[in-house]
Design an enzyme around this catalytic site. Sequence first.
Site, PDB file in Angstrom:
ATOM      1  N   GLY A   1      87.700  19.629  95.123  1.00  0.00           N
ATOM      2  CA  GLY A   1      87.995  21.048  95.229  1.00  0.00           C
ATOM      3  C   GLY A   1      89.495  21.301  95.143  1.00  0.00           C
ATOM      4  O   GLY A   1      89.940  22.314  94.571  1.00  0.00           O
TER       5      GLY A   1
ATOM      6  N   TYR B   1      90.387  27.821 103.594  1.00  0.00           N
ATOM      7  CA  TYR B   1      90.594  26.422 103.189  1.00  0.00           C
ATOM      8  C   TYR B   1      90.348  26.292 101.697  1.00  0.00           C
ATOM      9  O   TYR B   1      89.278  26.639 101.201  1.00  0.00           O
ATOM     10  CB  TYR B   1      89.657  25.462 103.949  1.00  0.00           C
ATOM     11  CG  TYR B   1      90.119  24.038 103.750  1.00  0.00           C
ATOM     12  CD1 TYR B   1      91.106  23.500 104.559  1.00  0.00           C
ATOM     13  CD2 TYR B   1      89.631  23.251 102.703  1.00  0.00           C
ATOM     14  CE1 TYR B   1      91.590  22.211 104.352  1.00  0.00           C
ATOM     15  CE2 TYR B   1      90.107  21.966 102.491  1.00  0.00           C
ATOM     16  CZ  TYR B   1      91.079  21.454 103.319  1.00  0.00           C
ATOM     17  OH  TYR B   1      91.568  20.188 103.100  1.00  0.00           O
TER      18      TYR B   1
ATOM     19  N   ASP C   1      86.185  30.687  95.392  1.00  0.00           N
ATOM     20  CA  ASP C   1      86.113  29.267  95.755  1.00  0.00           C
ATOM     21  C   ASP C   1      84.735  28.985  96.342  1.00  0.00           C
ATOM     22  O   ASP C   1      84.455  29.284  97.501  1.00  0.00           O
ATOM     23  CB  ASP C   1      87.226  28.969  96.772  1.00  0.00           C
ATOM     24  CG  ASP C   1      87.237  27.517  97.227  1.00  0.00           C
ATOM     25  OD1 ASP C   1      86.246  26.812  96.989  1.00  0.00           O
ATOM     26  OD2 ASP C   1      88.238  27.104  97.837  1.00  0.00           O
TER      27      ASP C   1
ATOM     28  N   LYS D   1      82.479  24.822  98.901  1.00  0.00           N
ATOM     29  CA  LYS D   1      81.622  24.414 100.012  1.00  0.00           C
ATOM     30  C   LYS D   1      80.252  25.088 100.015  1.00  0.00           C
ATOM     31  O   LYS D   1      79.258  24.439 100.281  1.00  0.00           O
ATOM     32  CB  LYS D   1      82.302  24.705 101.339  1.00  0.00           C
ATOM     33  CG  LYS D   1      81.590  24.077 102.522  1.00  0.00           C
ATOM     34  CD  LYS D   1      82.527  23.896 103.643  1.00  0.00           C
ATOM     35  CE  LYS D   1      82.206  22.854 104.630  1.00  0.00           C
ATOM     36  NZ  LYS D   1      83.289  22.824 105.635  1.00  0.00           N
TER      37      LYS D   1
HETATM   38  C1  LIG Z   1      86.476  21.251 100.948  1.00  0.00           C
HETATM   39  C2  LIG Z   1      86.958  22.506 100.336  1.00  0.00           C
HETATM   40  C3  LIG Z   1      87.947  22.491  99.341  1.00  0.00           C
HETATM   41  C4  LIG Z   1      88.641  21.240  98.941  1.00  0.00           C
HETATM   42  O1  LIG Z   1      87.778  20.319  98.352  1.00  0.00           O
HETATM   43  P1  LIG Z   1      88.177  18.769  98.383  1.00  0.00           P
HETATM   44  O2  LIG Z   1      87.074  18.128  97.618  1.00  0.00           O
HETATM   45  O3  LIG Z   1      88.223  18.354  99.816  1.00  0.00           O
HETATM   46  O4  LIG Z   1      89.490  18.633  97.721  1.00  0.00           O
HETATM   47  C5  LIG Z   1      88.278  23.689  98.743  1.00  0.00           C
HETATM   48  N1  LIG Z   1      87.708  24.838  99.117  1.00  0.00           N
HETATM   49  C6  LIG Z   1      86.756  24.888 100.062  1.00  0.00           C
HETATM   50  C7  LIG Z   1      86.147  26.206 100.400  1.00  0.00           C
HETATM   51  C8  LIG Z   1      86.359  23.737 100.716  1.00  0.00           C
HETATM   52  O5  LIG Z   1      85.448  23.793 101.696  1.00  0.00           O
END
Ligand SMILES: *Cc1c(COP(=O)(O)O)cnc(C)c1O
Length: 449
Positions: free
Chosen positions: A122, A149, A248, A251
């Site tokens: 992510g 996040y 985003d 998750k």
């Molecule tokens: C976990 C997460 C990320 C980052 O993903 P990674 O695979 O840990 O780099 C980005 N956005 C959200 C909403 C997440 O929960």
Amino acid sequence: MTADPTATATPDTDWYDRDTRTIAGVEKLRFFPQVAATGHGTYLITPSGRQVLDLSASWTASGLGHGHPRIVEAVTAAMAAPPGASLLSGTHPHAVRLAEELLDLVPTTGRHRRGVYLGHAGTDANDVALRAARNATGRRRIIAFEHGYHGGLGTSMAISGVHIDAGASPEPDLTLVPYPDPYRPWIDPDTLLADTMALVQRHLADGDVAAVIVEPIQSDGGVIVPPAGFLTRLRVLTRKYAALLVVDEVKVGLSRTGHLMAHHIEDVVPDIVTLGKALGGGLPLSAAIGPASALDTPAASALMTTIGNPVSCAAGLAVLDILRDGALAHAAQDRGAQLTEALRHYAASDRPGAAHIGDIRGRGLAIGVELVEPGTKTPDPVLAAKAVLAGWHLGIIAYPVRGNVIEITPPLTITHDEVTTATHLLTEAIDWAALGHVTDDDIAPYSGW
Ligand SMILES: *Cc1c(COP(=O)(O)O)cnc(C)c1O
């Protein structure tokens, strides 16, 4: 704990101790001495053979369960005859097909041509999305939300409220706006959405905003479900001020909320959608999907050797194939309703931990249980730390987010009986913590977030 601390070392504690002596940089996210030697479906199995029900799914990265047979089959075949390891200087069918399917499944803007970045995590997908937005608009400012996040390195980290809360340096051109949290509104609850949108609009009106990046449910920020209309109004405003809307879905995307994409609950077409975690079926894989005019440019590209890795892409294709008929999205709704109802029943009971439940919320199998001091909304992160430690000893894995919210995001394949067991053990764990069976010393080795 009531367990005898002087008991001799088991293979489980031995691995955990060796981890402590060798592995760097993860200590802050440990909540209990979790060790797994293998996994199967909803269970992780410790080296000594104890079966633990996984209500996190590795923070959703194992979103379809551990060792899903169709993913294993696809990955094994791809690895046995790999078309190289990279997409950089040559293509392969796994990546092309995955990109085609993602374009099919995930509408975004992009009138002439759309494109897909295939990355590792992510973090890099969001970095690429924001670089693309800045390059396409010629503007620098990013609007993100407090306690959000978006990743653990670079720009994604520097725009993440969670990291900034923990002392990380924010991106220079960042504006953080409060997320509309119905349980803890930053302003009069009756005007929460309107006031949040007015604030966003005021910043957009400055004319220097490249993108607004938003989680459709703010997960690590406490599993916060925004009021209906939030995403729609963000879409209207970003369009009006010619900023890109980046959603985003790392998750909560990919059927977890009961919809293929969490933002599909509203009639919204984002400019860029990012995916990760569950997309790789347990392997590192992420995607940013959006207009080619933004994503397919030198400024947006990320020259990492193994992007579009064929084994990861084969896993991604298997994941999409499994989700295609919608059965797991339905299951997420049903099992989520079952879990939520059982937890509400507990919260309304006279059991020892019930008075500590401040709120139970979520959508599908993205559920948050907020622990507070009884009769107040004062967060109780110590109780949450104790409850998840007790949970581990009782046989479940669940982690706290935002300190005091227990996040429940099991594999979408979790069964009715497993949910029954899970709620039994989780409520038992909260009771244990509330009864003082877990001490401050017990949780001291685990710093959490
Ligand atoms: C976990 C997460 C990320 C980052 O993903 P990674 O695979 O840990 O780099 C980005 N956005 C959200 C909403 C997440 O929960």
